[in-house]
Design a protein around this motif. Structure first.
Motif, PDB file in Angstrom:
ATOM      1  N   VAL A 176       0.616  -0.736  -0.105  1.00  0.00           N
ATOM      2  CA  VAL A 176      -0.019  -0.263  -0.208  1.00  0.00           C
ATOM      3  C   VAL A 176       0.566   1.367  -0.244  1.00  0.00           C
ATOM      4  CG1 VAL A 176      -1.260   1.226   1.260  1.00  0.00           C
ATOM      5  CG2 VAL A 176      -1.850  -1.288   1.380  1.00  0.00           C
ATOM      6  N   LEU A 177       1.439   1.491   0.548  1.00  0.00           N
ATOM      7  CA  LEU A 177       3.001   2.068   1.004  1.00  0.00           C
ATOM      8  C   LEU A 177       3.655   2.631  -0.479  1.00  0.00           C
ATOM      9  CD1 LEU A 177       5.116   2.029   3.825  1.00  0.00           C
ATOM     10  CD2 LEU A 177       3.005   3.364   3.775  1.00  0.00           C
ATOM     11  N   ARG A 178       4.122   1.784  -1.355  1.00  0.00           N
ATOM     12  CA  ARG A 178       4.722   1.353  -2.528  1.00  0.00           C
ATOM     13  C   ARG A 178       3.517   1.724  -3.591  1.00  0.00           C
ATOM     14  NH1 ARG A 178       8.284  -3.805  -3.450  1.00  0.00           N
ATOM     15  NH2 ARG A 178       8.612  -2.805  -5.520  1.00  0.00           N
ATOM     16  N   ALA A 179       2.340   1.400  -3.071  1.00  0.00           N
ATOM     17  CA  ALA A 179       1.605   2.273  -4.360  1.00  0.00           C
ATOM     18  C   ALA A 179       0.995   3.337  -4.571  1.00  0.00           C
ATOM     19  CB  ALA A 179       0.547   1.523  -4.537  1.00  0.00           C
ATOM     20  N   GLY A 180       1.358   3.936  -3.617  1.00  0.00           N
ATOM     21  CA  GLY A 180       1.240   5.768  -2.887  1.00  0.00           C
ATOM     22  C   GLY A 180      -0.554   5.884  -2.323  1.00  0.00           C
ATOM     23  N   HIS A 181      -0.970   4.549  -1.532  1.00  0.00           N
ATOM     24  CA  HIS A 181      -2.081   4.755  -0.593  1.00  0.00           C
ATOM     25  C   HIS A 181      -2.517   4.725   0.563  1.00  0.00           C
ATOM     26  CE1 HIS A 181      -4.195   4.181  -4.639  1.00  0.00           C
ATOM     27  NE2 HIS A 181      -3.678   3.379  -5.214  1.00  0.00           N
ATOM     28  N   VAL A 182      -3.232   5.158   0.810  1.00  0.00           N
ATOM     29  CA  VAL A 182      -3.116   5.195   2.394  1.00  0.00           C
ATOM     30  C   VAL A 182      -4.311   3.885   3.407  1.00  0.00           C
ATOM     31  CG1 VAL A 182      -3.929   6.541   4.553  1.00  0.00           C
ATOM     32  CG2 VAL A 182      -3.903   7.746   2.081  1.00  0.00           C
ATOM     33  N   TYR A 183      -2.484   3.237   4.108  1.00  0.00           N
ATOM     34  CA  TYR A 183      -3.090   1.710   4.834  1.00  0.00           C
ATOM     35  C   TYR A 183      -4.433   2.773   6.230  1.00  0.00           C
ATOM     36  CZ  TYR A 183      -2.459  -2.799   6.607  1.00  0.00           C
ATOM     37  OH  TYR A 183      -2.133  -3.514   7.260  1.00  0.00           O
ATOM     38  N   LEU A 184      -4.417   1.423   6.525  1.00  0.00           N
ATOM     39  CA  LEU A 184      -6.306   1.632   7.417  1.00  0.00           C
ATOM     40  C   LEU A 184      -5.876   0.177   8.112  1.00  0.00           C
ATOM     41  CD1 LEU A 184      -9.533   3.451   6.747  1.00  0.00           C
ATOM     42  CD2 LEU A 184      -9.004   1.676   8.332  1.00  0.00           C
ATOM     43  N   PRO A 185      -5.876  -0.037   8.947  1.00  0.00           N
ATOM     44  CA  PRO A 185      -5.657  -1.416   9.426  1.00  0.00           C
ATOM     45  C   PRO A 185      -6.642  -0.986  10.680  1.00  0.00           C
ATOM     46  CG  PRO A 185      -3.817  -0.024  11.185  1.00  0.00           C
ATOM     47  CD  PRO A 185      -4.556   0.674   9.448  1.00  0.00           C
ATOM     48  N   LEU A 186      -6.815  -2.711  11.168  1.00  0.00           N
ATOM     49  CA  LEU A 186      -7.868  -2.203  11.690  1.00  0.00           C
ATOM     50  C   LEU A 186      -8.237  -3.772  12.575  1.00  0.00           C
ATOM     51  CD1 LEU A 186     -11.089  -1.476   9.153  1.00  0.00           C
ATOM     52  CD2 LEU A 186      -9.955  -0.456  11.139  1.00  0.00           C
ATOM     53  N   ASN A 187      -8.544  -3.616  13.681  1.00  0.00           N
ATOM     54  CA  ASN A 187      -7.976  -4.213  15.297  1.00  0.00           C
ATOM     55  C   ASN A 187      -8.686  -5.960  14.641  1.00  0.00           C
ATOM     56  OD1 ASN A 187      -8.474  -5.899  17.445  1.00  0.00           O
ATOM     57  ND2 ASN A 187      -8.230  -4.750  18.398  1.00  0.00           N
ATOM     58  N   ASN A 188      -9.043  -7.057  13.905  1.00  0.00           N
ATOM     59  CA  ASN A 188      -9.195  -8.174  14.635  1.00  0.00           C
ATOM     60  C   ASN A 188     -10.181  -8.149  15.164  1.00  0.00           C
ATOM     61  OD1 ASN A 188      -7.466  -8.571  15.658  1.00  0.00           O
ATOM     62  ND2 ASN A 188      -6.595 -10.069  14.096  1.00  0.00           N
ATOM     63  N   ALA A 189     -10.527  -7.875  16.287  1.00  0.00           N
ATOM     64  CA  ALA A 189     -11.521  -8.072  17.390  1.00  0.00           C
ATOM     65  C   ALA A 189     -12.897  -7.372  16.413  1.00  0.00           C
ATOM     66  CB  ALA A 189     -11.298  -8.317  18.116  1.00  0.00           C
ATOM     67  N   TYR A 190     -12.421  -6.306  16.144  1.00  0.00           N
ATOM     68  CA  TYR A 190     -13.933  -5.344  16.010  1.00  0.00           C
ATOM     69  C   TYR A 190     -15.240  -6.326  15.341  1.00  0.00           C
ATOM     70  CZ  TYR A 190     -11.526  -1.383  16.408  1.00  0.00           C
ATOM     71  OH  TYR A 190     -10.273  -0.178  16.945  1.00  0.00           O
ATOM     72  N   GLN A 191     -16.313  -6.347  16.075  1.00  0.00           N
ATOM     73  CA  GLN A 191     -17.335  -6.425  15.062  1.00  0.00           C
ATOM     74  C   GLN A 191     -17.971  -5.575  13.956  1.00  0.00           C
ATOM     75  OE1 GLN A 191     -18.199  -9.851  16.722  1.00  0.00           O
ATOM     76  NE2 GLN A 191     -16.170  -9.093  16.618  1.00  0.00           N
ATOM     77  N   ALA A 192     -19.242  -5.977  13.734  1.00  0.00           N
ATOM     78  CA  ALA A 192     -19.932  -5.343  12.240  1.00  0.00           C
ATOM     79  C   ALA A 192     -20.102  -3.948  12.815  1.00  0.00           C
ATOM     80  CB  ALA A 192     -21.193  -6.239  12.438  1.00  0.00           C
ATOM     81  N   ALA A 193     -20.801  -3.744  14.092  1.00  0.00           N
ATOM     82  CA  ALA A 193     -21.001  -2.018  14.056  1.00  0.00           C
ATOM     83  C   ALA A 193     -19.634  -1.112  13.937  1.00  0.00           C
ATOM     84  CB  ALA A 193     -21.856  -2.199  15.168  1.00  0.00           C
ATOM     85  N   GLU A 194     -19.160  -1.754  14.311  1.00  0.00           N
ATOM     86  CA  GLU A 194     -17.862  -1.343  14.475  1.00  0.00           C
ATOM     87  C   GLU A 194     -16.909  -0.497  12.813  1.00  0.00           C
ATOM     88  OE1 GLU A 194     -15.589  -2.332  18.355  1.00  0.00           O
ATOM     89  OE2 GLU A 194     -16.082  -3.373  17.276  1.00  0.00           O
ATOM     90  N   ILE A 195     -17.174  -1.950  12.746  1.00  0.00           N
ATOM     91  CA  ILE A 195     -16.476  -1.836  10.732  1.00  0.00           C
ATOM     92  C   ILE A 195     -17.207  -0.862  10.314  1.00  0.00           C
ATOM     93  CG2 ILE A 195     -16.499  -3.395   8.708  1.00  0.00           C
ATOM     94  CD1 ILE A 195     -14.008  -3.862  10.880  1.00  0.00           C
ATOM     95  N   GLU A 196     -18.534  -1.259  10.257  1.00  0.00           N
ATOM     96  CA  GLU A 196     -19.588  -0.215   9.182  1.00  0.00           C
ATOM     97  C   GLU A 196     -19.383   0.989   9.644  1.00  0.00           C
ATOM     98  OE1 GLU A 196     -24.589   0.003   8.569  1.00  0.00           O
ATOM     99  OE2 GLU A 196     -23.835  -1.773  10.241  1.00  0.00           O
TER     100      GLU A 196
END
Length: 516
Positions: A81-101
């Motif tokens: 993502v860095l190489r491609a010039g985009h923006v990385y957005l890491p999300l905790n893998n414990a997040y549930q549907a309402a949080e991901i939404e």
């Protein structure tokens, strides 16, 4: 590669060893372990994923949201993502549907990458929000991301980025309302990585045990950047198993962990000086390190843990000394401001306070973030007129310059008009017989506005502390307005993924304690 390209990946790639066939990462657990990834594998794998992203014809600086289990391929995705010039957005893998939404709706990513097992519900959220591309990535090298990337070339020139261009957005935990996306630039991340490389004295031949999650500043930036920028091999653990980590310590020189990881290692009978004979540096952060853990570690291993202080918005800010010539590593403190970083303690009017006085911590430097994603008013509120960032932490400088964190300003308790700092009371409680750890909170009280309440965890194998006896003992040691009105004994404290105690959950639990 243009010399003026300030893409973070370009700097990391320049630090790879001349021999790209040396091992860069060896897995310590997970499917097929041990797997060996060379520096050439990191270069080629991230190039193929970057070329896949380029083939999607995304707008420049598109967000790529990632919620996957930890794997080396997930690290390659970050680099891609860095190489491609985009923006990385890491999300905790414990997040549930309402949080991901919420995160997908707020960040509007062009690409979402999730675990194969979560594709059904994550893709539904993403497509409904207008995200055009959803891929999967498993911790066993499965998924559509790698399948699609395998059709692309393994050579790619990093897209030209300026130091001020966004590299990542990290969402804060949101314990006081809506989660905020902290915007970190290529320059923020590279400047901090270079400062830490020097300050922590990274050496040729250093080997890092990487046992942290990679959806957070500590594991993704501080640990990974440290090893990559030094051309150092990593021993990679997808899940934290103290026995497995202990078995690999003799092969390593650097370990980074949250306090919980150190406590669990101390529970292993095999942890001793011999096991740590080749280690150079143990670093702790992301949550306060109990002085008992600090001391027990010294006695068992002969090593003094280096505690440091940082946050999602700033990466690292301060550190205890690494080199003996710079001073001692002092338990209960987070050391000195890092080179190039300004740290000041101020009162409510933003006036500087002298050493020894407790106040609000404000910071300045090339590591400090660009602001909160799509929250210009919130961003303006969090910076002073002279451009210092208000961390929300409360602390004090010792006379000789060591910084101690007293707590979060939102955790400050005002009881009967007096300021009560939870960390001060927790320090006394944690020294009491039978107390393993404690958390002090304020809850509504009809007379005092807020009342002090303590939650204790007993030491295993010892009699549980008696609340009335704890209160009586405190009355002889601290001012009466600081003494908890009630003490509770519980088996454990609620924590987030990085080991921080979630006091907001304790406050919710005891909210009605003193209701009429």
């Amino acid at each position: 590669m243009p010399s003026l390209n300030q893409n973070l990946y370009a700097a990391l790639r320049a630090a790879f060893p001349a021999d790209l066939d040396l091992t860069a990462i060896e897995t310590g657990d997970g499917p097929g372990a041990p797997l060996h990834y060379t520096w050439r594998d990191l270069e080629r794998g991230s190039a193929m994923i970057a070329n896949l992203l380029a083939s999607l014809a995304l707008p420049p600086a598109s967000r790529v949201a990632v919620q996957v289990d930890k794997s080396v391929e997930a690290l390659m995705l970050y680099l891609a993502v860095l190489r491609a010039g985009h923006v990385y957005l890491p999300l905790n893998n414990a997040y549930q549907a309402a949080e991901i939404e919420y995160f997908v709706g707020n960040a509007e990513p062009a690409v979402v990458v999730c675990a194969p097992k979560a594709f059904g519900w994550v893709s539904k959220i993403a497509f409904q929000a207008g995200t055009p591309h959803v891929f999967t990535l498993g911790d066993d090298r499965s998924g559509t991301l790698l399948d699609r990337a395998s059709f692309h070339g393994d050579v790619q020139d990093p897209v030209a980025r300026r130091a001020d261009d966004l590299a990542a957005i990290l969402y804060t935990s949101g314990t006081t309302g809506r989660s905020k996306g902290a915007m970190l630039t290529h320059g923020n991340l590279l400047s901090n990585a270079r400062v830490l490389k020097d300050y922590w004295d990274w050496k040729p031949g250093d080997v890092l045990i990487h046992a942290l999650p990679i959806f957070h500043v500590h594991g993704l930036f501080v640990a990974s950047h440290g090893a990559l920028l030094n051309g150092s091999r990593m021993i990679w653990f997808a899940k934290y198993d103290p026995k497995a980590v202990l078995a690999r310590l003799p092969e390593a020189t650097v370990f980074m962990g949250v306090p919980t990881l150190y406590v669990r290692l101390l529970g292993e009978p095999g942890l001793d000086r011999q096991a740590c004979r080749n280690m150079r540096l143990f670093i702790s952060g992301s949550a306060p390190l109990l002085i008992e853990t600090f001391t027990d570690w010294q006695q068992r291993t002969g090593h003094t843990i280096l505690e440091r202080y940082g946050m999602s918005e700033t990466v690292m800010l301060t550190s205890n000394p690494c080199k003996a010539a710079d001073g001692e590593r002092r338990g209960g403190t987070v050391g000195f401001p890092l080179p190039g970083v300004g740290v000041r303690i101020v009162d409510e009017r933003n006036l500087p306070l002298p050493p020894g006085e407790i106040g609000n911590i404000q910071v300045k430097g090339p590591n400090v973030f660009k602001g909160y994603w799509r929250m210009p008013e919130k961003t303006a509120d969090e910076f002073t007129d002279d451009a210092w960032f208000k961390t929300g932490d409360v602390g004090r400088f010792d006379a000789d310059g060591y910084l101690s964190i007293v707590g979060r300003s939102k955790d400050l308790i005002i009881s009967g008009g007096y300021n009560v700092y939870p960390a001060e009371i927790e320090g006394v409680l944690n020294e009491m017989p039978g107390v393993a750890e404690s958390a002090v909170i304020g809850v509504p009280h009809p007379d005092f506005g807020e009342a002090v309440v303590a939650v204790l965890v007993p030491r295993p194998g010892e009699p549980a502390p008696e609340p009335a006896a704890v209160i009586a003992a405190l009355k002889g040691r601290i001012a009466n307005f600081k003494v908890p009105k009630q003490v509770f004994v519980e088996t454990e404290l609620p924590r987030n993924a990085m080991g921080k105690v979630q006091k907001n959950l304790l406050r919710d639990r005891h909210q009605g304690l003193f209701a009429a």
